[in-house]
Design a protein around this motif. Structure first.
Motif, PDB file in Angstrom:
ATOM      1  N   CYS A 214     -13.866  26.681 -28.009  1.00 16.28           N
ATOM      2  CA  CYS A 214     -14.584  26.814 -26.744  1.00 16.28           C
ATOM      3  C   CYS A 214     -14.446  28.256 -26.270  1.00 16.28           C
ATOM      4  O   CYS A 214     -13.387  28.882 -26.424  1.00 16.28           O
ATOM      5  N   ASN A 215     -15.511  28.768 -25.688  1.00 17.52           N
ATOM      6  CA  ASN A 215     -15.543  30.147 -25.213  1.00 17.52           C
ATOM      7  C   ASN A 215     -16.087  30.209 -23.796  1.00 17.52           C
ATOM      8  O   ASN A 215     -17.062  29.533 -23.472  1.00 17.52           O
ATOM      9  N   LEU A 216     -15.435  31.013 -22.978  1.00 16.79           N
ATOM     10  CA  LEU A 216     -15.897  31.272 -21.616  1.00 16.79           C
ATOM     11  C   LEU A 216     -16.068  32.778 -21.456  1.00 16.79           C
ATOM     12  O   LEU A 216     -15.148  33.537 -21.773  1.00 16.79           O
ATOM     13  N   VAL A 217     -17.227  33.176 -20.997  1.00 21.47           N
ATOM     14  CA  VAL A 217     -17.476  34.580 -20.707  1.00 21.47           C
ATOM     15  C   VAL A 217     -17.844  34.700 -19.227  1.00 21.47           C
ATOM     16  O   VAL A 217     -18.773  34.043 -18.767  1.00 21.47           O
ATOM     17  N   GLN A 218     -17.078  35.491 -18.517  1.00 23.91           N
ATOM     18  CA  GLN A 218     -17.396  35.747 -17.122  1.00 23.91           C
ATOM     19  C   GLN A 218     -17.037  37.184 -16.787  1.00 23.91           C
ATOM     20  O   GLN A 218     -15.991  37.681 -17.219  1.00 23.91           O
TER      21      GLN A 218
ATOM     22  N   VAL B 225      -9.201  24.987 -22.739  1.00 20.84           N
ATOM     23  CA  VAL B 225      -8.555  23.997 -23.597  1.00 20.84           C
ATOM     24  C   VAL B 225      -9.589  23.012 -24.135  1.00 20.84           C
ATOM     25  O   VAL B 225     -10.310  22.381 -23.356  1.00 20.84           O
ATOM     26  N   GLU B 226      -9.625  22.895 -25.464  1.00 20.67           N
ATOM     27  CA  GLU B 226     -10.548  21.955 -26.108  1.00 20.67           C
ATOM     28  C   GLU B 226      -9.850  20.643 -26.418  1.00 20.67           C
ATOM     29  O   GLU B 226      -8.631  20.598 -26.582  1.00 20.67           O
ATOM     30  N   SER B 227     -10.653  19.601 -26.573  1.00 22.86           N
ATOM     31  CA  SER B 227     -10.156  18.312 -27.033  1.00 22.86           C
ATOM     32  C   SER B 227     -11.308  17.552 -27.683  1.00 22.86           C
ATOM     33  O   SER B 227     -12.480  17.897 -27.484  1.00 22.86           O
ATOM     34  N   GLY B 228     -10.957  16.545 -28.486  1.00 24.96           N
ATOM     35  CA  GLY B 228     -11.970  15.656 -29.024  1.00 24.96           C
ATOM     36  C   GLY B 228     -12.272  15.787 -30.499  1.00 24.96           C
ATOM     37  O   GLY B 228     -13.113  15.057 -31.020  1.00 24.96           O
ATOM     38  N   GLY B 229     -11.609  16.684 -31.192  1.00 20.17           N
ATOM     39  CA  GLY B 229     -11.862  16.803 -32.621  1.00 20.17           C
ATOM     40  C   GLY B 229     -11.288  15.642 -33.393  1.00 20.17           C
ATOM     41  O   GLY B 229     -10.627  14.763 -32.836  1.00 20.17           O
TER      42      GLY B 229
ATOM     43  N   GLN C 130      -7.756  27.258 -28.092  1.00 24.08           N
ATOM     44  CA  GLN C 130      -6.945  27.304 -29.307  1.00 24.08           C
ATOM     45  C   GLN C 130      -7.664  26.682 -30.501  1.00 24.08           C
ATOM     46  O   GLN C 130      -7.223  26.849 -31.640  1.00 24.08           O
ATOM     47  N   GLY C 131      -8.746  25.989 -30.248  1.00 29.89           N
ATOM     48  CA  GLY C 131      -9.528  25.393 -31.330  1.00 29.89           C
ATOM     49  C   GLY C 131      -9.176  23.939 -31.571  1.00 29.89           C
ATOM     50  O   GLY C 131      -8.040  23.513 -31.333  1.00 29.89           O
ATOM     51  N   THR C 132     -10.161  23.190 -32.037  1.00 29.58           N
ATOM     52  CA  THR C 132      -9.944  21.789 -32.402  1.00 29.58           C
ATOM     53  C   THR C 132     -10.634  21.534 -33.745  1.00 29.58           C
ATOM     54  O   THR C 132     -11.772  21.960 -33.955  1.00 29.58           O
TER      55      THR C 132
END
Length: 115
Positions: free
Chosen positions: A95-99, A5-9, A107-109
């Motif tokens: 934001c992207n996480l690769v594991q 989860v992104e925030s701050g845009g 979802q994008g900001t």
């Protein structure tokens, strides 16, 4: 289940600054890559910056010297400090996480740089 989860845009004037935050939750492995991508209207999604759990960092040439990626492994957070913003930085930031072999996206900001 992993969530990102992104925030701050927001809207900022040229030359201004914004800080994006991203929180990953669920089963997060200690070895992973977290990063930021962006997609402007009519353009393909592109890498902005990424950071491995081991500390390696990569930046797009267009943001070097202006953007800084950082992370807090204990909190499964990644941040993007954006300074000296330009109108061409306007985009939806993901934001992207690769594991392991899995890829997770937020979802994008929206970031809009305009006077």
């Amino acid at each position: 289940q992993v969530q990102v989860v992104e925030s701050g845009g927001g809207l900022v004037q040229p030359g201004g600054s914004l800080r994006l935050s991203c929180a990953a939750s669920g089963t997060i492995f200690s070895i992973n890559v977290m990063g930021w991508y962006r997609q402007a209207p009519g353009k393909q999604r592109e890498l902005v910056a990424k950071n491995t759990s081991g500390g390696s960092t990569n930046y797009a040439d267009s943001v070097k010297g202006r953007f800084t990626i950082s992370r807090d492994n204990a909190k499964n957070m990644v941040y993007l400090q954006m300074n000296s913003l330009k109108p061409e930085d306007t985009a939806v930031y993901y934001c992207n996480l690769v594991q392991y072999k899995y890829d997770y996206w937020g979802q994008g900001t929206q970031v809009t740089v305009s006077s």
